[in-house]
Design an enzyme around this catalytic site. Structure first.
Site, mmCIF file in Angstrom:
data_model
loop_
_atom_site.group_PDB
_atom_site.id
_atom_site.type_symbol
_atom_site.label_atom_id
_atom_site.label_comp_id
_atom_site.label_asym_id
_atom_site.label_seq_id
_atom_site.Cartn_x
_atom_site.Cartn_y
_atom_site.Cartn_z
ATOM 1 N N ALA A 1 46.478 74.478 15.564
ATOM 2 C CA ALA A 1 45.312 74.311 14.691
ATOM 3 C C ALA A 1 44.553 75.631 14.542
ATOM 4 O O ALA A 1 45.158 76.675 14.330
ATOM 5 C CB ALA A 1 44.424 73.182 15.228
ATOM 6 N N SER A 2 43.237 75.608 14.687
ATOM 7 C CA SER A 2 42.428 76.782 14.364
ATOM 8 C C SER A 2 42.567 77.934 15.346
ATOM 9 O O SER A 2 42.088 79.039 15.059
ATOM 10 C CB SER A 2 40.953 76.387 14.253
ATOM 11 O OG SER A 2 40.721 75.691 13.052
ATOM 12 N N VAL A 3 43.206 77.726 16.474
ATOM 13 C CA VAL A 3 43.530 78.855 17.346
ATOM 14 C C VAL A 3 44.430 79.840 16.597
ATOM 15 O O VAL A 3 44.523 81.017 16.936
ATOM 16 C CB VAL A 3 44.168 78.360 18.656
ATOM 17 C CG1 VAL A 3 44.589 79.518 19.556
ATOM 18 C CG2 VAL A 3 43.182 77.464 19.423
ATOM 19 N N SER A 4 45.059 79.358 15.517
ATOM 20 C CA SER A 4 45.903 80.197 14.663
ATOM 21 C C SER A 4 45.124 81.291 13.946
ATOM 22 O O SER A 4 45.716 82.289 13.499
ATOM 23 C CB SER A 4 46.590 79.338 13.593
ATOM 24 O OG SER A 4 47.269 78.234 14.132
ATOM 25 N N LYS A 5 43.822 81.121 13.796
ATOM 26 C CA LYS A 5 43.047 82.055 12.962
ATOM 27 C C LYS A 5 43.125 83.493 13.467
ATOM 28 O O LYS A 5 43.049 84.443 12.681
ATOM 29 C CB LYS A 5 41.599 81.588 12.867
ATOM 30 C CG LYS A 5 41.404 80.392 11.943
ATOM 31 C CD LYS A 5 39.945 80.002 11.806
ATOM 32 C CE LYS A 5 39.745 78.969 10.686
ATOM 33 N NZ LYS A 5 40.332 77.665 10.987
#
Length: 469
Positions: A75-79
């Site tokens: 999820a947003s850890v991908s940013k």
């Protein structure tokens, strides 16, 4: 429960090593059952794994346990990977962080005060969040939405949440736009760019931006959400990457963690840029950097990020001064990985931390009083319902809100493919749902409201006009 301890790298005596493992196991004990999904976690010291374990089950259909090698959607850890790609291009002179977004994406709206690439990175652009926009339009998380659908929605907006640089407000749209900028500048998709520039050089062969939801991924954990009688699969058909979409394991994570210190890819300038915090037009510095957020935990500086999407909950936290990092990737929606990480960090770093803060005198009594206090309930009995009833259309959302009188149920809001929900009165000319947006209605014209404005957290001032009724 499946667990693995990388004991040879700890430098601790076997007894102490086993004691640490037992304490970590206790932290994750609620998610260790083979009857339910859970997590994989890793402890990293000076860029090298010293402990990695899996808890619970990756696939309930086949009873496959979670382990360090299990692949999760993070999820947003991908940013941080998307921001890292932009940072590389910026250091090479191919992207100007202070250039307007329209320089790279001509279709982007021509706002009077244009957001820059840097604004997108720090969530200070004011660009409305596409996930909220699609929810407001009546879509569900499991609905199929293409990358072009999302870009079209972003490009339809004619108003920002606020002037660029004046506020921090998290927006997934910004990172979808950053992925588009990487593609336009490099001539490669974000997946291809990240593979060539990060994952291959760092030795992360299975980590990737997952831009095809039908692609087979070996060792993938299925996402689940709890129900009253067990669990249901909770996955997505979303192929969009940038704001999310990375698939990886705690086994491969240390290579990325090490690069955030050593700069094997990008060098020291890249490392410094990744940790550079945003600055508002007021001069205030915000915690958010390049897909990473600065914080502190009991006196120790941290750099961290969490992620939440469908049945996955993820988190990472680095303690740079102490040389430790922690990562937890989970495939159950009702888990707080950041709390698990914090508890694990206290096992390893207790001696370097400030003492836990004591509860202030009288605070316990106040908390107890709050729990006993009755809640203030909005009013379901809305007077003059006919003033609100009718259909309202938003060209920015390309959606129609139908407000229908439904006898004893009161006013019901119908939108898209979502089930109708009851509206309640918050104040004069302002209605809301139990857990949804606020609808602010215009002054009366001819005995009815002719327009409304929707506010919903990461989307502000979304305008609708009456079309009928």
């Amino acid at each position: 429960m499946a667990a693995i301890l990388v004991g040879a790298l700890t430098g601790c005596a076997p007894g102490a090593d086993g004691e640490l493992q037992a304490q970590v196991d206790a932290v994750f004990a609620d998610y260790a059952s083979a009857d339910g999904p859970g997590c994989s976690m890793a402890v990293i010291r000076d860029g090298r794994p010293i402990h990695a374990a899996g808890y619970g089950t990756a696939n309930l259909d086949h009873g496959i346990p979670n382990g360090p090698e299990t692949i999760y959607r993070i999820a947003s850890v991908s940013k941080q990977f998307t921001a890292g790609a932009v940072a590389l291009l910026a250091l090479r002179g191919e992207v100007d962080l202070d250039a307007p977004v329209r320089r790279y994406i001509p279709e982007f709206p021509d706002y009077a005060d244009s957001p820059t690439v840097r604004h997108l990175i720090h969530h200070t652009s004011g660009v409305r969040d596409y996930l909220v926009l699609f929810t407001l339009a009546g879509n569900r998380s499991e609905d199929f939405i293409t990358n072009q659908d999302i870009l079209d929605a972003i490009h339809r907006q004619r108003e920002l949440n606020f002037p660029p640089g004046s506020e921090y407000l998290y927006s997934n749209s910004g990172y979808v736009l950053l992925a588009e900028i990487v593609a336009k500048v490099s001539g490669q998709s974000l997946r291809e760019f990240a593979r060539a520039e990060f994952f291959d050089p760092l030795g992360m062969p299975r980590t990737h931006f997952h831009d095809d939801h039908n692609e087979v991924v070996a060792d993938r954990a299925t996402g689940y959400s709890p129900t009253d009688d067990g669990f249901r699969i909770n996955m997505t058909t979303l192929d969009v990457v940038g704001d999310g979409g990375i698939y990886t394991s705690v086994e491969e994570w240390p290579a990325w963690d090490r690069n955030l210190t050593e700069g094997t890819v990008g060098g020291p300038e890249w490392v410094a840029l990744m940790h550079e915090r945003g600055v508002l037009t007021s001069g205030d510095t915000i915690p958010y950097a390049f897909g990473l957020s600065h914080g502190e935990h009991r006196g120790l500086a941290t750099v961290r990020h969490s992620g939440s999407w469908v049945g996955y909950r993820t988190g990472m936290s680095r303690y740079p001064d102490a040389g430790y990092s922690f990562v937890a990737l989970c495939n159950r929606s009702r888990i707080d990985p950041m709390a698990l990480i914090a508890s694990t960090a206290e096992i390893y770093l207790e001696d370097a931390m400030d003492p836990p803060e004591d509860v202030a005198e009288g605070e316990e009594e106040m908390q107890a009083a709050d729990e006993d206090a009755p809640e203030a309930l909005p009013d379901h009995d809305i007077p003059n319902r006919a003033r609100y009833a009718g259909s309202f259309y938003s060209p920015e959302l390309d959606a129609t809100y139908r407000i229908v009188e439904d006898g004893a149920a009161g006013l019901m809001l119908h939108v898209g493919r979502r089930d109708p929900v009851a509206l309640v009165a918050e104040s004069e000319r302002q209605l809301t749902t139990e857990d949804g947006p606020t609808l602010r209605f215009s002054e009366l014209v001819g005995g009815r409201h002719e327009a409304l404005i929707v506010d919903a957290g990461r989307v502000r001032n979304l305008r609708f006009a009456r079309t009928e009724g």
